[in-house]
Design an enzyme around this catalytic site. Structure first.
Site, PDB file in Angstrom:
ATOM      1  N   ARG A   1      58.008  81.967   2.738  1.00 30.01           N
ATOM      2  CA  ARG A   1      59.075  82.049   1.737  1.00 30.01           C
ATOM      3  C   ARG A   1      58.448  82.114   0.349  1.00 30.01           C
ATOM      4  NH1 ARG A   1      61.495  76.070   2.914  1.00 30.01           N
ATOM      5  NH2 ARG A   1      61.052  76.737   5.039  1.00 30.01           N
TER       6      ARG A   1
ATOM      7  N   ASP B   1      59.520  81.036  -3.739  1.00 29.40           N
ATOM      8  CA  ASP B   1      60.499  80.219  -4.463  1.00 29.40           C
ATOM      9  C   ASP B   1      61.387  81.055  -5.385  1.00 29.40           C
ATOM     10  OD1 ASP B   1      59.871  77.795  -3.372  1.00 29.40           O
ATOM     11  OD2 ASP B   1      58.408  77.267  -4.924  1.00 29.40           O
TER      12      ASP B   1
ATOM     13  N   TYR C   1      47.843  86.260  -4.160  1.00 30.77           N
ATOM     14  CA  TYR C   1      48.836  85.980  -5.199  1.00 30.77           C
ATOM     15  C   TYR C   1      48.226  86.283  -6.568  1.00 30.77           C
ATOM     16  CZ  TYR C   1      52.269  83.379  -2.366  1.00 30.77           C
ATOM     17  OH  TYR C   1      53.252  83.019  -1.484  1.00 30.77           O
TER      18      TYR C   1
ATOM     19  N   ARG D   1      50.845  77.904  -8.582  1.00 27.99           N
ATOM     20  CA  ARG D   1      51.464  77.498  -9.844  1.00 27.99           C
ATOM     21  C   ARG D   1      50.836  76.230 -10.422  1.00 27.99           C
ATOM     22  NH1 ARG D   1      57.709  77.542  -8.355  1.00 27.99           N
ATOM     23  NH2 ARG D   1      57.771  76.458 -10.357  1.00 27.99           N
TER      24      ARG D   1
END
Lengths: 240, 240
Positions: B45, B47, B105, B192
């Site tokens: 998933r 966010d 990422y 993050r």
């Protein structure tokens, strides 16, 4: 002042009754800050959907906000699709339109099979393969001083369409094609009609040399269609 | 299928009652096209607010639409912020999450005085000057196999937080800083939190070598804040 805006949700730069325009957003904020009724004058209007990285406008004010604080003060009050980049005090005879010497426009094409999602509001997606060498050759013909009537909207009310293009280049960046032009001025829809014609040439529907014939013909019907506003960006306006 | 989406207006990838999610948009279109009730399974998933250029998902179907027509058929029905890039028939034992070997990422920071308006939904604007050399040094400590508990949300329910980072680099592009990491997996909020810590290091609030101490400490409270989702992009998922 130098201003950047995302034209997607604007009906162009110039104030109009009812529609959302960049000018009205800026004047609203300036009036709050200066407590004067401000009218701004831009280097030129941009059409609905056209973007800007470096539009320039001027206005007269008696307010005492230091110029280096003006941009931040305005940006906190402007919507997220308009941003002041620079503020400068100018001599009284400066005029954003009359004093402008050169303008640079860029038209961005996304020539990938599928468009890049993250630039979907800033590039025209052309899914058919475009021959970049043919487009480069065609683009070279517009450099110099020409009558651009063939590349001007028939709605133009200007007395003549002679303009000087100092530089015109095609920049390749992966699937993206940027067409960038610097000139002493541009007629109504000029960059979009040149781009629409270049796309036909890149697609093989016209020959690169046709660009010259179209230019010489001084007839709008000879050129290609007006490319959509989505890919057009006013990059810079320069002064003495 | 490989899918790109702009996370700005989504409450994340995974289906949720009430909120707009990528999964529900895709399943809605697949159900129309296949006339079957389809459930998709993604590589993981993402966010709310996180973007993807190359998310991967799989589903089972008996429908006979040729795989090379599937992407176009779906894209004409999907909203403008979701786009299928590729469709491929896979062996029955393929699973988008279980079969994934590597993920990449990218976190994008806009370190200009004013943010670039045209990337405002895809980059985190950090107006204070960031020292890129310090950030590069700090980033080098995370390459390899480590327990990333310090860089994992305390809401994680995973049995352990050991992951292997194969590559981590800082890419400079004018005022923009891209932090790109490839690993065998990422814990909850890992990219993050690493980015939030790197920003503190670039800003001089922490030393580059602190990165190593934070990693070794296995304590979330040692690391910096969780950077906002806006700058995060799932770039790629790779399989055998």
């Amino acid at each position: 002042m130098k201003v950047s805006y995302d034209g997607t949700k604007f009906s162009g730069f110039q104030a109009q009754p009812k529609d959302r325009t960049v000018q009205v957003e800026i004047e609203r904020v300036l009036t709050i800050l200066t407590k004067e009724e401000i009218t701004i004058h831009a280097s030129g209007r941009t059409d609905a959907g056209v973007h800007a990285r470096g539009q320039v406008f001027h206005f007269l004010t008696n307010c005492t906000i230091p110029t280096d604080r003006f941009a931040i003060a305005m940006n906190t009050r402007l919507p997220e699709d308009v941003m002041i980049l620079e503020a400068k005090e100018m001599p009284l005879d400066f005029h954003a339109r009359h004093s402008a010497k050169r303008k640079t426009y860029r038209y961005c094409i996304d020539n990938g099979k599928f468009p890049d999602l993250f630039g979907r509001h800033y590039r025209l997606h052309v899914p058919v393969p475009l021959n970049r060498e043919r487009m480069k050759q065609a683009l070279s013909y517009i450099v110099g001083t020409h009558d651009f009537t063939s590349f001007t909207s028939t709605r133009s009310v200007k007395p003549h369409h002679v303009r000087t293009i100092y530089d015109a280049k095609l920049i390749e960046a992966g699937p993206f094609i940027h067409i960038e032009m610097t000139g002493n001025g541009f007629t109504y829809n000029m960059v979009r009609i040149i781009t629409g014609t270049l796309i036909k040439i890149g697609h093989g529907k016209l020959k690169p040399e046709d660009m010259r014939l179209i230019l010489d013909g001084c007839d709008r019907s000879l050129a290609g269609p007006t490319a959509l506003p989505i890919g057009l960006m006013l990059m810079d306006v320069s002064y003495e």
